[in-house]
Design a protein around this motif. Structure first.
Motif, mmCIF file in Angstrom:
data_model
loop_
_atom_site.group_PDB
_atom_site.id
_atom_site.type_symbol
_atom_site.label_atom_id
_atom_site.label_comp_id
_atom_site.label_asym_id
_atom_site.label_seq_id
_atom_site.Cartn_x
_atom_site.Cartn_y
_atom_site.Cartn_z
ATOM 1 N N GLN A 30 36.382 17.009 -37.081
ATOM 2 C CA GLN A 30 35.574 15.901 -37.559
ATOM 3 C C GLN A 30 34.267 16.426 -38.157
ATOM 4 N N GLU A 42 37.822 9.977 -35.184
ATOM 5 C CA GLU A 42 37.350 9.437 -36.465
ATOM 6 C C GLU A 42 37.997 10.167 -37.634
ATOM 7 N N GLN A 74 37.388 8.823 -46.411
ATOM 8 C CA GLN A 74 36.100 8.837 -47.109
ATOM 9 C C GLN A 74 36.001 10.027 -48.071
ATOM 10 N N GLU A 76 32.502 -1.497 -34.400
ATOM 11 C CA GLU A 76 31.134 -1.556 -34.928
ATOM 12 C C GLU A 76 31.070 -2.321 -36.248
#
Lengths: 658, 848
Positions: free
Chosen positions: B505, B544, B551, B584
C-alpha cells in the motif's frame, strides 16, 4: 591552546577555544531535550492533561503530586518547561572575547550567555543566521509565554528527592542548572550584540588571530569557521552538508592544511538517507490523506520545511493531492516563508539564478498563490474559519511540549486514520509521544538530517587532511544501539581526540613561530652576505617591540654621546651593554686540505681519526687535539696559548665570517 | 548470373577501379560481397570469371593502381578470396600469378596501404575464405603468409588481431584435415609443415614472459578446441598440456581469463576421453587461481556433463567459499556445519573479501550469480546445500541492510563494507529468488520471509532493489507449499500477506514511479496466481490496495498507468475490485472499471496504457469477464471502434487479436476441423440455434451459447453479429494498414474467416449487388491510402463476396516479404552504386 567543552550535545555544541591570548566561543547551542520531561502546554484547556493523577512515592507519600503527574506509566513534571544550559562554571564566561555562530540552531542559548554572565564581547554571525535565529527564538518565547503557567516545580530537583524518582527523571543531569525560557527583551538585547559577517570575510581579533566564516551547505547562512594566525590554522566544522538542498554548497577547499579541525554537528541519524526519508514522508502522507486522514508534521519554522514543501510541490499533483489543504502554523510562519525568498545570495546556484528571471527561488510562493499552502500565526483567529479536513499541518514545536502541535495531537490522536510524521531529528519520537499515550493515530518516523554522515566525513578528512581532529566522544564509537556498526564512527589517522561536557582539552599542538616585522630604517642598515646560493645572512641588533599582539623590530636607540664621566656612567646604565660583536662563522672544514695546511705550516706526525660526529686531528708531537664536528671545533692543548691561536687562525682560514 | 547484372558489371568494375569516383557507402561493398558469395555458392566461380572478365581485370587493376582507397583494396582482397575458394578457380587465378601478387609480399602487404586496418582485415578475410583446399596451403607457404598472420595477432586493431587468431585456427584445421585426417598422431614429425609451424609458434608464445603473447596463444587454442573436432586435437593437447600446466607455476598466473576459457574449451571437447590428466590440470588450476578468477572455471566445471566427482566437489567448494566465509564471519556462535561441512573459510577468500570494497562486492556478486545459474541445472551438485545457502543469502542481505550484528572482527568489517551496497543486494535477492525452487527447513524459510519483508519495508531500499525484492517475494510466495488436504493458502503465508499488504500500500504511494510500477506488477502477478484463493481474497479486500490501484489509473507516469490498467484488469477478473463503498465516504459511486478503461483507451496520450487496456480487454473477452458477458457484442463494437482510430500500431494489432478471440467464440477456434460437424450433427435442424438465439435475446448469452463452434445454420447469424460490431470495417481497414504486422494479422483473420465460411457452407452471396461494388470501390481507395470514407453497414452476403474477390493469399505473400525486398535485388544494388556516381544516364535509383 585549550578547548573548554561546555556542551555534551554533539549537534548543539558550545566550546571555548583559547588561542593566542584570545578566548573564542564556538557556538552556543541549547539542549532542549530536557523539555521532554515536562507535561505539554496545551493551547486549549485539555481535560485529559489537567486530570492526570499526581505521582506518589512507593510508600504512598504524595508530597510531589502537585509537581509530578503520571501518564501511561511515565512521570512528567507539571511546570513551565526548562532548558539545559551550556556549562557556565568551567570557565569565566565574562572573559570570552567573541562568539562565533555557525547556524541558527546553534545560537539558541545566546541570551543566557550574553545577558547573564558578564559577557562584553562581540558575536559574529551571517545575516540569515541572525534573522532566522531570531524567528526561532521569537517562536520559542511565544509558544511558552502564551500559555502562562502559575506553577513552577522545584522540589523534585532536590538531589535527595531526584534519586527516588523513576527514570528518566532520575537520570536527568545537571537539573539544578536547568533554566526557564528567556524573554523577548533578553533576545533583543542578545541579538543587538551580533555583528553581521559575510562568507570569506576576514575579521581580525586583536591583531592576534583572524576568523573567517565559510559556507557549510547545511542551512541558509550556515557557516564553518577558520581561526588562524600567521602560522597556525584551526578549522571549526559545525553542521555541514554536501547534499544539494537549498543553501549555498559547502566550501571544503578552504579547510585544507588545518593544524586542528574541530568537528561537530554530524547527522544525528547516520543510518537514514535523507532522500529515502523524503520518499517515505511523501508515501505516508499520501496514504493517510487518500484514506481520509489528516497528517501532522511537527517541525521548526525554517530549514527542512522549505525542502519538504518543494518536494510536495512536485509530488502533490502526481499523487492526486491537489485538493488537499496544507497549513503552516507558526507565530513566525509568514516571516519565515518570506525571508527565505529574499536571501538569494545565500542560496544554491540553481535558486540564485531564478532570482534573475525573476522568479521566487522557492516554489512555496506558488503554493501560497494557488491557495494550496496557507499559513497562520496560530490556530486561533482565521485558521479556525478556514480549517478543512483532511489536511496536512506543519507546526511546532518538534518536542511536542509546547506550540500549536500540542492542540493537534490532542485533536487527532484518537483516530487511527490520522498520522503524525516526525521529520526533525532532534527529539526521540517515542519520548516526544509519551505524554499522549495511549495514542490511536499512526506515527511515522522519517528523520531528515542533511548533515554529514560518516562516509562523507571520511572523504572530507581525506581531502582536507588536518593534522589533528577533535570531536565529541559520541563520534569515536558506534552508536549504542548499533554497537557493531564500525562504519558509524570517525575513522582517521591519528585517531580523533574526543571531548565530553565539562572537559578541558589541551590541544596536541605547539606554536613554534611568530611573525615579526622589521622597521624599514633597520632593514636598510642590514648587510646581507650570501653564504650559499640563495641564502644570505645578516646580523641584526634591534629592540623587539610588542603591542596588540604585533611584534616589531626597531633600531636600537643610539648610544648617548659621552659628555662626562658621571653622565657616561649613567648612560651605560640605560643602554644595554653592547659588547663588540665577534663575527659569526659558517662553512665546513675539509679535513684533507686542513691536514695539508697544517703540514705546510710545519706540523708533522699528524694523525686523523674518524669519529661518529666528525674527525679528530691529532698532533702527536705537540700533544694537541683538534676535534672537528659539524657544529663545533675544539682545540685542546695544554697551556700553549700561542699554539692554540696559531691553530685557531688556520681553522678560521677555512670558514667564512660575517 | 542475371544477364542484366552481367551487363551492368563492367561499368561497376570501372567505377570501383577509378580512384576519382569514390564509393561513398561501405554497406554497398558489403552487399556486393554477399551477392558474389551467393552467386559462387550456387555455381562455378571459374565460369563466372570467364564470362565476366571485368572482374579479373578489376583485381589486376587494383594491384597496379597506387591511389586506390583502402576500402576498395580491402574489398578486392575479399573478392579474390571468394573466387579462389573453389579450387579450379584458384588454379585459374594462379595462372596469372594474381593470388601471390594480392596476398604476397609484392601486394598491399609491403605497401603503404597496409597501414590501414581495413586492408589488413581484408587480407585476413580473403585468405580465410580462400583457404578451403590443399592448393591454398601451398600458396600460404609460398608467400610466407603464416608469419604475417603471427605478427597480426598482436595488431593494434582488435578486429584484425582477433581475425588473425581465427585464421590461424582455420589454417591449422585445414592442414590437419588433409593428410592427417583420421589419424591421431601426437608425433610432431608426422604433421604437415604448416601445422608444425603454427604449433611451434603457439609453443613459443606459451613460454613467453610477455602476457599478451600468452593470451594470444591461449585464445587460439581455445578456438581450436571449440571448433575443431578432428582426432588430432587430442594429440595437440598431449603436446601442449605440459606448457599450459607450467603457466600455473607462475605467480600471478598470466592471462588467467584466457586460461580458464581454454581449459573449459578442452574439457568440453573430445580430449577428456583420452587424457585423464586434464582433470588433474583443472584441479590444479582451481587451487592456484585467486578466488575471483577461479569462480568462472568452477562454474564451467560444474556444468560439464561428465567429470570426476572429486573435481566437482572441489569446484563447488570454490563457488561456495565466499558465502561460507560470510556465514562464518557473521555467525553469532559456532552453529551446525555451514556450507563447507564445518571447514574453516579459506584465508585467501577472506583476504579478498576484506581487501577493498570493489573486490568484496565483485567476489560476492560473482559467487551469488554463479550459484544462481547452477541452481536450476539438472547436473547441479548433489546434495545441494539448500539450507546453508538460504542462510548465506539471508546473511548477505542482512549485512547489506545493516541489520546483522556480527560478533567477529571479520564480520564487523564485512558489515562496514557491505552496508547499503545496492549491487550485492540485487545479486543476493536474485539468488534468493532462484533458491525458491527448492524447499528449505521451516526456520530458514521464516528467515527468508522476514528478510524480504525487511527489504520491502525499508525506506533505504532503492527502486531497483525493491523491484528485485518484489520478484524474490513473489517466487517464494508462489512456491510455498499448500497445506495438505486444503486448497487455500497455508497459515504462515496468510500471516505474511497481512504484513505485506500495508507495505505494498505504501509503495503504491511512493514518489518514485519505478517503485509504484514494480508494486503494481507484483500485485498483478500475485492476483493472477492467487485470485481464487480465499485467504488472499480476504486479505486483499480488507486492505486499501484495490482502491489505490484504481487511483493509479490517473498516475502522471504512463508506465505506471499501463501497469495499473493491467493490475485493475486482473483484480476485476477475479472480482476483487468492486469493494463496497468505504464507510468514510458513503455514497461514493464506483464508476465501472470497463468505462474507465474505455476512457483510457480513447483518451490516454501515451501508447503503453492503451496497449495494456487492449490486452486486458482481450483477456476479459477470452475469459468471459462478467462485465463483458453482459453484452459482448456492444463491448466488442466499442473496443474495435476505439482501436481502429488509434495511432499506435500495437493497439490496432491487439484489436485484431481481440477480434480473433471474438471470432473464435462465434465460430470455433482457429485450426480446428470444420467445427460444425462436431458440434452439431447434420440431422439437427439448421435453424435450431437460430431460434434459440433470436436477435432480441440478450447477447450476453452468445458467448456461452457458442462456446466452441457455430453450427452451419448459425454462420449467417454469426456474420450478422460480426457485421453489427463493425468487425469487417475494422479488419478491412487494418488490411491496408501502413504497418505491416497489422496488415498481416488482418490478412490472417480474414483468411480464417473465409476458410470457416467455406467449410461450413457460406450464406447466400450477393455477388454483384451494388453493395459489393461500392465496398470494393471503397477498399480500392483505402488501398490507395485514402482511408477517410467509411464502409457503412455491410450485409453478411456482401462481406463474403468481397472476401472471395480479394486476393488474400497474394496479399499475404506480399506482406510476408520484407518491406525492402524490391530494393534488395542485386540488380537494384548495382544500379544504385552506378547511379550514386552518376554513371547511369537517368537516375532510376530507388530512394529509401
Amino acid at each position: 591552546m585549550k578547548l573548554y567543552c561546555l556542551s555534551g550535545h554533539p549537534t548543539l555544541p558550545c566550546n571555548v577555544l583559547k588561542f593566542k591570548s584570545t578566548t573564542v566561543m564556538l557556538d552556543c547551542g541549547l539542549d532542549m531535550t530536557s523539555t521532554l520531561n515536562f507535561l505539554p502546554l496545551p493551547l486549549v484547556q485539555s481535560p485529559r492533561l489537567s486530570n492526570l493523577p499526581g505521582w506518589s512515592l512507593k510508600d504512598g507519600n504524595a508530597f510531589l503530586d502537585k509537581e509530578l503527574k503520571e501518564c501511561s506509566g511515565h512521570v512528567f513534571v507539571d511546570s513551565v518547561p526548562e532548558f539545559c544550559l551550556p556549562e557556565t562554571e568551567l570557565i569565566d564566561l565574562s572573559t570570552v572575547d567573541v562568539i562565533l555562530i555557525s547556524n541558527y540552531h546553534c545560537m539558541m542559548a545566546l541570551p543566557y550567555i550574553t545577558e547573564h554572565t558578564g559577557f562584553t564581547g562581540t558575536v559574529y554571525a551571517t545575516e540569515p543566521t541572525v534573522q532566522i535565529g531570531r524567528l526561532l527564538m521569537e517562536e520559542l518565547v511565544n509558544f511558552i509565554e502564551r500559555v502562562p503557567k502559575a506553577q513552577s516545580a522545584s522540589l523534585w530537583k532536590n538531589k535527595d528527592i531526584q534519586r527516588l524518582l523513576p527514570s528518566p527523571l532520575k537520570d536527568a543531569v545537571e537539573v539544578s542548572t536547568w533554566r526557564r525560557c528567556y524573554t523577548m527583551q533578553e533576545v533583543n538585547s542578545a541579538l543587538s550584540k551580533i555583528q553581521l559577517v559575510g562568507y570569506s570575510q576576514k575579521i581580525e581579533l586583536f591583531g592576534a588571530v583572524q576568523v573567517t566564516p565559510l559556507s557549510s551547505g547545511y542551512a541558509l547562512g550556515s557557516s564553518n569557521w577558520i581561526i588562524q594566525s600567521h602560522y597556525e590554522k584551526v578549522s571549526y566544522v559545525s553542521g555541514s552538508s554536501l547534499l544539494t538542498t537549498h543553501p549555498q554548497p559547502m566550501d571544503q577547499a578552504s579547510l585544507k592544511n588545518s593544524d586542528v579541525l574541530i568537528l561537530t554537528g554530524l547527522t544525528q541519524i547516520p543510518t537514514a538517507n535523507p532522500d529515502s526519508m523524503v520518499g517515505e514522508f511523501c508515501s505516508n502522507l499520501a496514504l493517510t490523506v487518500r484514506n481520509g486522514g489528516n497528517v501532522l508534521v511537527p517541525c521548526y519554522p525554517s530549514g527542512v520545511i522549505y525542502d519538504l514543501l518543494e518536494c510536495l510541490y512536485q509530488y502533490i499533483d502526481s499523487a492526486g493531492l491537489s485538493s488537499i489543504p496544507f497549513y503552516f502554523i507558526s507565530p513566525v510562519a509568514n516571516s519565515s516563508l518570506e525571508f527565505s525568498q529574499i536571501f538569494a545570495e545565500w542560496l544554491c546556484h540553481n535558486k540564485q539564478t531564478k532570482v534573475y528571471l525573476p522568479e521566487p527561488p522557492f516554489p512555496h510562493a506558488e503554493l501560497i498563490q494557488t491557495n494550496k499552502l496557507k499559513h497562520y500565526p496560530s490556530i486561533h483567529g482565521d485558521f479556525s474559519n478556514d480549517f478543512r479536513q483532511p489536511c496536512v499541518v506543519f507546526t511546532g514545536h518538534p518536542s511536542l511540549r509546547f506550540g500549536d502541535v500540542v492542540h493537534f495531537m490532542e485533536l487527532w490522536g484518537k483516530s487511527s486514520l490520522n498520522t503524525v510524521i516526525f521529520t526533525e531529528p532532534d527529539f526521540t519520537y517515542l519520548e516526544a509521544l509519551a505524554p499522549y499515550q495511549p495514542l490511536a493515530m499512526k506515527c511515522i518516523y522519517c528523520p531528515i538530517d542533511t548533515r554529514l554522515n560518516f562516509i562523507q566525513v571520511s572523504k572530507l578528512l581525506k581531502e582536507v587532511q588536518p593534522l589533528h581532529v577533535v570531536c565529541p566522544e559520541q563520534y569515536t564509537q558506534p552508536p549504542p544501539a548499533q554497537s557493531r556498526r564500525m562504519d558509524l564512527m570517525i575513522d582517521c589517522q591519528p585517531p580523533a581526540m574526543s571531548y565530553r561536557r565539562a572537559e578541558v582539552l589541551a590541544l596536541p599542538f605547539k606554536r613554534r613561530y611568530e611573525k615579526i616585522e622589521i622597521m624599514p630604517e633597520l632593514a636598510d642598515s642590514l648587510v646581507p652576505m650570501e653564504i650559499k646560493p640563495g641564502v644570505s645572512l645578516a646580523t641584526v641588533s634591534a629592540v623587539l617591540h610588542t603591542k596588540d599582539n604585533k611584534h616589531v623590530l626597531q633600531p636600537p636607540p643610539r648610544p648617548a654621546q659621552p659628555t662626562g664621566g658621571k653622565k657616561r656612567k649613567r648612560a651605560s646604565d640605560d643602554i644595554p651593554d653592547c659588547k663588540v660583536l665577534k663575527p659569526l662563522l659558517s662553512g665546513s672544514i675539509p679535513v684533507d686540505q686542513f691536514v695539508q695546511t697544517l703540514e705546510k705550516h710545519g706540523f708533522s706526525d699528524i694523525k686523523v681519526e674518524d669519529t661518529a660526529k666528525g674527525h679528530i686531528v691529532l698532533l702527536q708531537e705537540a700533544e694537541t687535539l683538534i676535534q672537528i664536528e659539524e657544529d663545533s671545533t675544539h682545540i685542546i692543548c695544554d697551556n700553549d696559548e700561542m699554539l692554540r691561536v696559531r691553530l685557531r687562525d688556520l681553522v678560521l682560514k677555512f670558514l667564512q665570517k660575517f | 548470373m542475371d544477364p542484366e547484372c552481367s551487363r551492368l558489371l563492367p561499368a561497376l568494375c570501372a567505377v570501383l577501379a577509378d580512384p576519382r569516383q569514390p564509393v561513398a557507402d561501405d554497406t554497398c561493398l558489403e552487399k556486393l560481397l554477399d551477392w558474389f558469395t551467393t552467386v559462387t555458392e550456387a555455381g562455378s566461380s571459374l565460369l563466372l570469371l570467364q564470362e565476366n572478365p571485368c572482374l579479373v581485370e578489376l583485381l589486376f587493376h587494383v594491384l597496379k593502381s597506387q591511389d586506390l582507397s583502402s576500402r576498395i583494396l580491402s574489398f578486392s582482397l575479399r573478392l579474390a578470396g571468394i573466387f579462389a575458394a573453389q579450387e579450379d578457380c584458384f588454379q585459374y587465378l594462379q595462372q596469372g600469378e594474381l593470388l601471390p601478387m594480392l596476398f604476397g609480399e609484392a601486394g598491399p602487404l609491403g605497401g603503404a596501404a597496409w597501414t590501414a586496418p581495413a586492408v589488413r582485415s581484408g587480407w585476413i578475410q580473403g585468405l580465410r575464405t580462400l583457404a578451403q583446399h590443399p592448393s591454398a596451403l601451398r600458396l600460404l607457404a609460398a608467400c610466407g603468409a603464416v608469419d604475417t598472420i603471427f605478427s597480426l595477432q598482436g595488431d593494434s586493431s582488435l578486429f584484425v588481431a582477433s581475425a588473425a587468431g581465427q585464421l590461424l585456427v582455420h589454417i591449422l584445421d585445414l592442414a590437419m584435415r588433409g593428410p592427417a585426417e583420421g589419424r591421431c598422431s601426437p608425433q610432431a614429425c608426422d604433421w604437415p609443415a604448416c601445422a608444425q609451424k603454427i604449433v611451434c609458434h603457439i609453443e613459443d608464445s606459451l613460454c613467453s614472459i610477455a602476457t599478451p603473447q600468452v593470451t594470444q596463444a591461449l585464445n587460439v587454442l581455445t578456438t581450436v578446441f571449440g571448433h575443431c573436432h578432428g582426432l588430432w586435437t587430442q594429440g595437440l593437447w598431449v603436446r601442449l598440456s605440459p606448457l599450459v600446466a607450467r603457466l600455473l607455476e607462475k605467480d600471478p598466473v598470466p592471462a588467467s581469463h584466457s586460461l580458464v576459457d581454454l581449459l573449459l574449451s578442452v574439457a568440453r571437447s573430445s580430449v577428456p576421453s583420452s587424457d585423464r590428466g586434464l582433470w588433474e590440470t583443472l584441479a590444479q588450476t582451481l587451487s592456484h587461481l585467486s578466488p575471483t578468477q577461479a569462480g568462472p572455471l568452477a562454474l564451467g566445471i560444474l556444468k560439464l556433463q561428465d567429470c570426476p566427482q572429486a573435481l566437482r566437489t572441489q569446484a563447488f567448494g570454490v563457488l561456495l567459499q565466499p558465502l561460507a566465509c560470510v556465514l562464518e564471519a557473521a555467525a553469532q556462535a559456532p552453529g551446525p556445519p555451514g556450507l563447507l561441512g564445518g571447514a574453516a573459510g579459506d584465508p585467501m577468500t577472506v583476504d579478498t573479501l576484506l581487501c577493498s570494497k570493489s573486490a568484496c562486492v565483485g567476489l560476492l556478486c560473482c559467487a551469488l550469480a554463479h550459484l544462481g545459474l547452477l541452481q536450476p541445472l539438472p547436473q547441479r551438485p548433489s546434495p545441494w546445500p539448500q539450507a546453508p545457502l538460504l542462510g548465506a543469502a539471508v546473511t548477505v542481505l542482512r549485512l547489506c541492510s545493516g541489520s546483522a550484528a556480527p560478533t567477529s572482527d571479520v564480520g564487523g568489517r564485512l558489515c562496514a563494507i557491505l552496508v547499503g551496497c545496492g549491487r550485492v543486494q540485487r545479486a543476493a535477492l536474485d539468488f534468493l529468488g532462484a533458491l525458491s525452487q527448492g524447499a528449505g527447513p521451516q526456520e530458514s524459510v521464516t528467515q527468508v520471509f522476514s528478510v524480504l519483508l525487511e527489504y520491502l519495508m525499508s525506506p533505504e531500499s532503492s527502486s531497483m532493489v525493491l523491484k528485485k525484492a518484489f520478484q524474490a517475494t513473489l517466487r517464494w510466495l508462489l512456491s510455498s507449499p499448500k497445506t495438505p488436504g486444503c486448497c487455500d493458502l497455508d497459515p504462515r503465508t496468510q500471516l505474511f500477506l497481512r504484513e505485506l499488504l500495508p507495505v505494498l500500500q505504501k509503495r503504491l504511494c511512493s514518489p518514485c514511479w519505478e517503485v509504484r510500477d514494480s508494486g503494481l506488477e507484483f500485485l498483478t502477478q500475485m492476483t493472477r496466481h492467487w485470485g481464487g484463493q480465499a485467504g488472499f481474497r480476504q486479505a486483499l479486500l480488507a486492505s486499501e490496495v484495490p482502491e489505490l490501484t484504481k487511483q493509479l489509473l490517473q498516475d502522471p507516469e504512463s508506465y505506471v498507468r499501463a501497469s495499473a490498467v493491467t493490475a485493475t484488469g486482473q483484480l476485476s477478473s477475479w472480482g476483487l475490485l468492486a469493494a463496497p463503498a468505504s464507510p468514510e465516504r458513503p455514497g461514493a459511486q464506483q464508476k465501472s472499471l470497463l468505462v474507465e478503461l474505455l476512457h483510457v483507451l480513447c483518451a490516454d496520450s501515451e501508447g503503453f496504457p492503451r496497449r495494456a487496456v487492449m490486452q486486458v480487454f482481450t483477456e476479459w473477452l477470452r475469459d468471459g469477464h462478467a462485465d463483458v458477458a453482459e453484452d459482448p457484442e456492444r463491448f466488442v463494437a466499442r473496443v474495435l471502434q476505439a482501436a481502429s482510430r488509434d495511432p499506435d500500431w500495437e493497439v490496432r494489432a491487439q484489436g485484431l487479436e481481440l477480434a480473433l478471440v471474438f471470432l473464435g467464440q462465434l465460430l470455433g477456434p482457429r485450426g480446428s476441423h470444420c467445427p460444425c460437424a462436431v458440434a452439431l450433427p447434420e440431422t439437427a435442424p439448421p435453424g435450431a440455434l437460430a431460434q434459440a438465439l433470436p436477435e432480441a435475446a440478450p447477447p450476453g448469452t452468445l458467448a456461452q451459447a457458442l462456446p466452441e463452434a457455430a453450427p452451419p445454420g448459425t454462420l449467417a447469424q454469426a456474420l450478422q453479429v460480426l457485421c453489427r460490431v463493425q468487425l469487417f470495417e475494422f479488419a478491412f481497414r487494418a488490411l491496408f494498414d501502413c504497418d505491416r504486422p497489422v496488415a498481416q494479422k488482418s490478412c490472417d483473420l480474414l483468411l480464417f474467416l473465409r476458410a470457416k465460411a467455406a467449410l461450413c457452407g457460406s450464406p447466400q452471396e450477393a455477388g454483384d449487388s451494388p453493395n459489393v461494388a461500392s465496398v470494393e470501390a471503397t477498399l480500392q481507395r483505402w488501398q490507395a491510402g485514402e482511408q477517410g470514407q467509411p464502409l457503412g453497414y455491410l450485409e453478411p452476403g456482401a462481406v463474403m463476396a468481397v472476401l472471395r474477390s480479394i486476393d488474400l493469399e497474394g496479399l499475404r505473400d506480399t506482406l510476408a516479404e520484407s518491406s525492402d525486398h524490391v530494393e534488395k535485388s542485386p540488380q537494384s544494388l548495382l544500379q544504385d552504386m552506378l547511379a550514386a556516381v552518376g554513371v547511369l544516364g537517368e537516375n532510376e535509383a530507388d530512394c529509401y
